[in-house]
Scaffold this active site. Structure first.
Site, short mmCIF file in Angstrom:
data_model
loop_
_atom_site.label_atom_id
_atom_site.label_comp_id
_atom_site.label_asym_id
_atom_site.label_seq_id
_atom_site.Cartn_x
_atom_site.Cartn_y
_atom_site.Cartn_z
CD GLN A 191 12.83 -8.15 -12.21
OE1 GLN A 191 13.32 -7.06 -11.97
NE2 GLN A 191 11.51 -8.30 -12.39
CG PHE A 222 12.33 -4.25 -5.96
CD1 PHE A 222 11.29 -4.80 -5.23
CD2 PHE A 222 13.59 -4.26 -5.42
CE1 PHE A 222 11.51 -5.34 -3.96
CE2 PHE A 222 13.84 -4.80 -4.16
CZ PHE A 222 12.80 -5.34 -3.43
CD GLU A 226 9.57 -6.48 -16.79
OE1 GLU A 226 9.22 -6.01 -15.68
OE2 GLU A 226 8.79 -6.58 -17.75
NE ARG A 304 1.05 -3.66 -15.87
CZ ARG A 304 0.14 -4.60 -15.56
NH1 ARG A 304 -0.80 -4.35 -14.66
NH2 ARG A 304 0.16 -5.79 -16.13
NE ARG A 336 6.43 -4.86 -4.89
CZ ARG A 336 6.91 -5.30 -3.74
NH1 ARG A 336 7.91 -4.69 -3.16
NH2 ARG A 336 6.40 -6.36 -3.16
CB ALA A 503 3.34 -8.77 -15.18
CD GLU A 707 3.87 -5.44 -10.92
OE1 GLU A 707 3.15 -6.31 -11.44
OE2 GLU A 707 4.42 -4.53 -11.55
#
Ligand code: MTE
Ligand code: LUZ
Ligand code: MOS
Length: 752
Positions: A191, A222, A226, A304, A336, A503, A707
């Site tokens: 990703q 997902f 990343e 987050r 996610r 994100a 997400e």
């Protein structure tokens, strides 16, 4: 608008890394992993393995020409373990051979001597042992300390959520090719092409401009790709660099499940205080995040979590503490929702327990405390264009909450052994990378002299439909037929310094950059037309459906004609543009700021039926009112919502990752780790777009979708729990997810 990849995917014609024909001199890689969860490496013995015919090389940390480091946020993760091993499955050596089977045979002959050290897999235990990856983080507002005395009800408890394996269809994969002058070209299932480029450059000790990373598409990410695609790509790059031949590494599924990181399990302590009317006055929560053996993205994920501690509720006094705990399981990573779902489960659990103590329906507390326009989040940002209450009201008017509650009551009276339960799950999710600098993207657009167009962007297609959306955006901005537009692979040589496709922001960020570059092109091209037609300066030229209009009147000129003319006039038919989200900032010191470009809201009703003899349940329906803004690709967005919901349902119910005491994963295959299949999917999934919504910050007033819908799945937990309580009213409340049928059965028939 159908996804451009649809036909090729269904026919099996789309190309993934493992489908790319390998040149004859390719070596195939397999990784030798640590068999211990914690210990000191005494010796790695590769002699026997090296003797096997067909083995081309075995590489360990000492063979790395650059820096043996792949940590994304904190430099605490070696590509190949050197002194210590910290989890079972940590790469120690990489074997290159003329085939995978030879490489695997050779791997079996590698021996390692490890002096064992103590293993910790529980985050609370890690915290007690002082194993924090970063110092504790606190987000707060108001003063919880003095607010407790104003509360009529104070409830505390512990809530836990489990891990979750990504099960992207394409496992972690990479191929690396040596190119001229000591450079390397990598195809990676990532990703984050730029992170792969940076990681490979670090490992090889060469500058980033000598590393080209190309990503045609990936078979799902997902969040699992990343950060965690870096290692596999870097390993392929290392071998290719050393042996000067192509090197290919595709993880078998059981290895992928065993050695890669997953969603972070959390265990949390909460305390919530309310007045008699059910208004939440204070909330304190401590999140113990099981980060695994290295930082990976854990600190960002913890942020987050802290941002989403209050979900969609206004809580005037709040204190959320995040503890990033180092344990001896594979480094957990993005998934996610990125820590948001874990936080939302805890506040919902707190409300559920408070409602129980107060003897009221949780819906009453939920509804009473929903954010209103202008309310301040605990991190200081104001809720603008806040649709939390609109979504709840539309949900009620669309699906009639009272009627649902009543029909469940009636069903439960009539059925002694089958019980139904329902829950409402409202969601509020912030859109933007919480690390402000990451909110940028760029694109490169070429118009070819025949009028066809190629788009290169920072975004990676992973099934979410970004390529189709980019085509729509360019088609609309330029007013040309969508068939003229092709989206190229994501490539670090064409588009540099990219943020990961993550994100939920890729449409917003890349789409805006695309609009800017399309407008640059239009401007140039129309200027040249204007000059050709000798039009007055103030006459207004525009392109509409491939026709040039002057002050609204057709000139007879078409897109193809003006492009050809522009080319011969030596007009630059390529444009590059960068976009950086305006107006967002966040002060890490004070934990305050406008971190998000906007929020996505929605609310869902989840209904479940439980067989109280077996503990097996069925999620009957998920009914949603979701704020899509003004969707410009509703089919794609509904697909994202459905997929996200099912993934959320799985996380809350049947997906149960287990490690034994030695740190070894027990659930290492799809036969003992169950994800939702088509039979698990609720018979009824109805997603109604919130009417009259708007989002000036989005593309054509749309909202990000990737997400947020996952979090509707949290409602399934409480729906099942309500069904359980209908069968056994005095049952101890469970606030531990996943609520597997085993856990349900144990609770229904436990002694106390
Ligand atoms: N949808 C599919 N089909 N495959 C994926 O891997 N990843 C999800 C979501 N939807 C994913 C997906 C995650 S974790 C994110 S962050 C977003 O897509 C990323 O893409 P976007 O920014 O284009 O929404
Ligand atoms: N990645 C990241 C993310 O680095 N920062 C984020 O805020 C984020 N949010 C969701 C998913 N990935
Ligand atoms: Mo998604 S977790 O941001 O890749």
């Amino acid at each position: 608008m159908l996804n451009i990849d649809l036909n090729a995917h269904v026919r099996g014609e789309s190309i993934f890394i493992n489908d790319i024909p390998a040149p004859v001199n390719t070596v195939y890689l397999t990784v030798f992993y640590s068999p211990e969860a914690h210990g000191r490496i005494k010796q790695i013995i590769t002699k026997e393995a090296e003797k096997i015919p067909g083995v081309k090389g075995i590489f360990t940390a000492k063979d790395i020409p650059g820096r043996n480091q792949v940590g994304g946020i904190i430099f605490d993760e070696e590509l190949l373990a050197e002194g210590e091993v910290n989890y079972i499955g940590q790469p120690v050596a990489v074997v290159a051979a003329v085939s995978y089977s030879i490489a695997r045979n050779a791997r079996d002959k590698i021996k390692i001597e490890i002096e064992k050290l103590s293993v910790i897999i529980d985050p609370r235990e890690a915290y007690e042992a002082g194993k924090l990856i970063i110092s504790p983080k606190v987000f707060s507002c108001g003063d919880t300390g003095s607010a407790w005395k104003d509360c009529d009800v104070i409830v505390d408890g512990k809530a836990e959520t489990g891990s979750q394996e990504h099960i992207y269809m394409e496992t972690q994969s990479a191929v690396a090719y040596p190119v001229e002058n000591g450079g390397i070209r990598i195809l990676s299932s990532t990703q984050a092409p730029t992170s792969v480029q940076r990681a490979a450059a670090e490992i090889l000790g060469i500058p980033m401009n000598k590393v080209e990373v190309d990503v045609p598409r990936i078979g799902g990410g997902f969040g699992g790709k990343e950060d965690q695609a870096n290692s596999w790509a870097a390993l392929a790059a290392l071998v290719s660099f050393k042996l000067k031949c192509p090197a290919k590494l595709v993880l078998p599924r059981n290895e992928d499940i065993t050695v890669t990181g997953k969603r972070h399990p959390y265990t949390s302590d909460f305390k919530i205080g309310l007045n008699k009317e059910g208004k939440i006055l204070a909330y304190e929560v401590v999140f113990y995040q099981n980060a695994g053996a290295a930082a990976d993205l854990s600190p960002a994920i913890l942020d987050r979590t802290l941002f989403h501690a209050a979900n969609c509720y206004f809580i005037p006094n709040l204190k959320a503490t995040g503890l990033c705990c180092r344990t001896n399981v594979p480094p957990n990573t993005a998934f996610r929702g990125f820590g948001g779902p874990q936080a939302m489960f805890v506040i919902e659990a707190a409300i559920y327990k408070a409602a129980e103590v107060m003897g009221i329906d949780p819906l009453v507390i939920q509804q009473k405390n929903l954010l209103k326009e202008g309310d301040q989040f605990h991190f200081g940002q104001k809720a603008i264009n806040c649709t939390a209450r609109n979504c709840w009201q539309s949900l009620d008017s669309g699906f009639n909450l009272k009627a649902v509650t009543n029909s469940i009551k009636e069903f439960n009276i009539a059925n002694p052994l089958l019980k139904k339960g329902m829950a409402v799950m409202p969601v509020c999710f912030g859109i933007s990378f919480t690390n402000t600098f990451m909110n940028q993207a760029s694109v490169l657009v070429h118009v070819y002299s025949d009028g066809s167009i190629g788009i290169s962007s920072a975004a990676v297609e992973m099934g979410q439909g970004i390529n189709s959306k980019l085509r729509q955006i360019a088609s609309k901005t330029l007013s040309v037929d969508i068939e003229r537009l092709k989206v190229e692979s994501s490539n670090t040589t064409r588009v540099a310094n990219t943020s990961p496709t993550a994100a939920s922001s890729s449409t917003d960020l890349n789409g805006k950059a695309l609009i800017i570059s399309c407008n640059i092109l239009l401007d140039r091209i129309l200027k040249s037309v204007k000059a050709d037609l000798k039009l007055k300066e103030n006459s207004f030229l525009e392109l509409r459906d491939e026709q040039v209009l002057s002050n609204g009147v057709p000139t007879g000129l078409t897109w193809e004609e003006i492009i050809r003319a522009a080319f011969f006039k030596r007009v630059n038919l390529s444009a590059q543009a960068q976009y950086a989200t305006p107006g967002i900032y966040f002060d890490q010191e004070t934990s305050k700021g406008n971190a998000f470009s906007y929020h996505v809201y929605g609310a869902a009703i989840i209904e479940a039926t439980l067989d109280c003899i077996t503990g097996i349940y069925k999620i009957d329906s998920v009914k949603v009112v979701h704020d899509f803004g003004k969707s410009f690709s509703l089919q794609t967005d509904l697909g994202q919502a459905e997929g996200g919901i099912v993934q959320g349902l799985g996380w809350m119910t049947i997906e149960d990752i287990l490690y034994d005491m030695s740190g070894k994963i027990i659930t290492d295959s799809l036969s003992n780790y169950k994800i939702p299949d088509i039979h698990f999917v609720p018979d009824e999934m109805k997603i109604i777009p919130l009417e009259d919504s708007n989002n000036p910050s989005g593309i054509f007033n749309s909202k990000a979708i990737g997400e947020p819908p996952l979090m509707y799945g949290i409602g399934a937990f409480f729906a099942i729990e309500n069904a359980m309580k209908a069968f056994r009213p005095g049952m101890n409340t469970i606030l531990t997810a996943p609520l597997t049928p085993e856990r349900v059965l144990l609770a229904l028939y436990s002694k106390i």
